[in-house]
Enzyme design. Structure first.
Site, short mmCIF file in Angstrom:
data_model
loop_
_atom_site.label_atom_id
_atom_site.label_comp_id
_atom_site.label_asym_id
_atom_site.label_seq_id
_atom_site.Cartn_x
_atom_site.Cartn_y
_atom_site.Cartn_z
N HIS A 1 36.87 78.96 56.97
CA HIS A 1 36.58 77.94 55.97
C HIS A 1 35.18 78.14 55.42
O HIS A 1 34.23 78.30 56.19
CB HIS A 1 36.69 76.53 56.57
CG HIS A 1 36.16 75.45 55.66
ND1 HIS A 1 35.00 74.76 55.90
CD2 HIS A 1 36.62 74.99 54.46
CE1 HIS A 1 34.77 73.90 54.92
NE2 HIS A 1 35.74 74.02 54.04
N SER A 2 35.04 78.17 54.10
CA SER A 2 33.75 78.23 53.44
C SER A 2 32.95 79.44 53.94
O SER A 2 33.41 80.58 53.81
CB SER A 2 33.02 76.91 53.64
OG SER A 2 31.92 76.77 52.76
N MET A 3 31.77 79.25 54.52
CA MET A 3 31.01 80.37 55.04
C MET A 3 31.85 81.20 56.01
O MET A 3 31.78 82.44 56.01
CB MET A 3 29.74 79.87 55.75
CG MET A 3 28.89 80.97 56.39
SD MET A 3 27.62 80.33 57.50
CE MET A 3 28.63 79.88 58.94
#
Length: 295
Positions: free
Chosen positions: A104-106
């Site tokens: 998720h994300s980073m």
């Protein structure tokens, strides 16, 4: 509240950096999935989603500098390249040769780099709300480098804020430094992301994580990276898009995947925490290796 919470358990692994702690679900023999959380989040990011992902061995570490895991040694710099080795060290410590990645994300950015760098080890990839890395215009290279160097030299010696109770950090996390999250999601992240301090609680994450990134890839490099991800990949984006992950760029990046699918679901940046049922329905069969494709 969550159908599979009774299988959740804490774990600790030792990697060259130090102790890595996190949460895990499922049993050996099931499809292996290493889940990488976002910036300033922690393993609790996957608690709501894991409740709807039966039938897989899901391991969600607190990445170095986050949650309850070790920080990088003094003088070291947090970078995506370093995070690739951290992820591989964690997989090695688990005894996993081949496995799937869920990010998720980073964490999706780190997972993208791992998948491109080590195609022989990655069976499939689910990237939620990021793919590849955030690009930088070449003309901003020097100004970014100078800003990051100055911020890094100024950081040592700064005192961490102490909160008398958990309500204040939950409110701070819900408002978000970059993106807001629901209060329920914020509380999950905060409960794992603070430690006792004199007079209350303080963030357990490494303050160096808040420093600007010294060097970023160019748009051309990001596109080459995504095009080099060989494993089957499913990308989940929230609608509306985040300002730093705009259309049409994010869809153009997903289209570069040699074996990729893009799914857009209504929600916010933390939709895997706030709409876990919908996200699990979009990725569960894929992570279990079922030969189904979305339409």
């Amino acid at each position: 509240m969550h159908g599979h919470d009774d299988t959740m358990r804490e774990f600790q692994l030792d990697i060259p950096l130090g102790a890595i702690r996190g949460l895990r679900w499922g049993e050996p023999g099931q499809p292996r999935v290493l889940a990488l959380h976002g910036w300033l989040d922690n393993a609790a990011s996957f608690v709501p989603l894991a409740a709807h992902l039966p039938g897989i061995e899901l391991v969600a570490p607190d990445l170095p500098g986050h949650g309850r895991s070790a920080h990088l040694p003094s003088g070291a710099d947090y970078s995506f390249a370093g995070a690739v080795h951290d992820a591989l060290d964690i997989a090695d410590a688990l005894g996993w040769d081949r496995f799937a990645l869920l990010g998720h994300s980073m964490g999706a950015g780190i997972a993208s780099l791992v998948a491109a760098a080590c195609p022989q080890r990655i069976e499939r990839l689910v990237a939620i709300e990021a793919l590849g890395a955030l690009p930088e215009a070449p003309e901003n290279t020097v100004s970014r480098l100078r800003d990051a160097a100055a911020a890094g030299r100024a950081l040592p010696g700064k005192r961490l804020r102490v909160f008398a109770d958990l309500d204040a950090p939950v409110r701070a996390r819900a408002m978000g430094r970059v993106v807001a999250v629901s209060e329920g999601a914020a509380r999950l992240l905060v409960e794992r992301g603070v430690r006792p301090a004199a007079g209350g609680w303080e963030w357990s994450s490494d303050p160096r994580l808040t420093l600007p990134t010294m060097v970023r890839m160019t748009e051309a490099q990001v596109r080459a990276l995504v095009a080099g991800i060989e494993c089957p990949t499913r990308v989940v984006y929230a609608d509306p898009p985040q300002p730093y992950l705009p259309e049409p760029r994010r869809s153009e990046h997903a289209a570069l995947l040699p074996d990729g699918e893009r799914i857009v679901l209504p929600g916010s940046h933390h939709l895997h925490m706030e709409q876990p049922e919908a996200v699990a329905a979009a990725i569960g069969g894929f992570l279990r290796g079922l030969p189904t494709r979305t339409t």
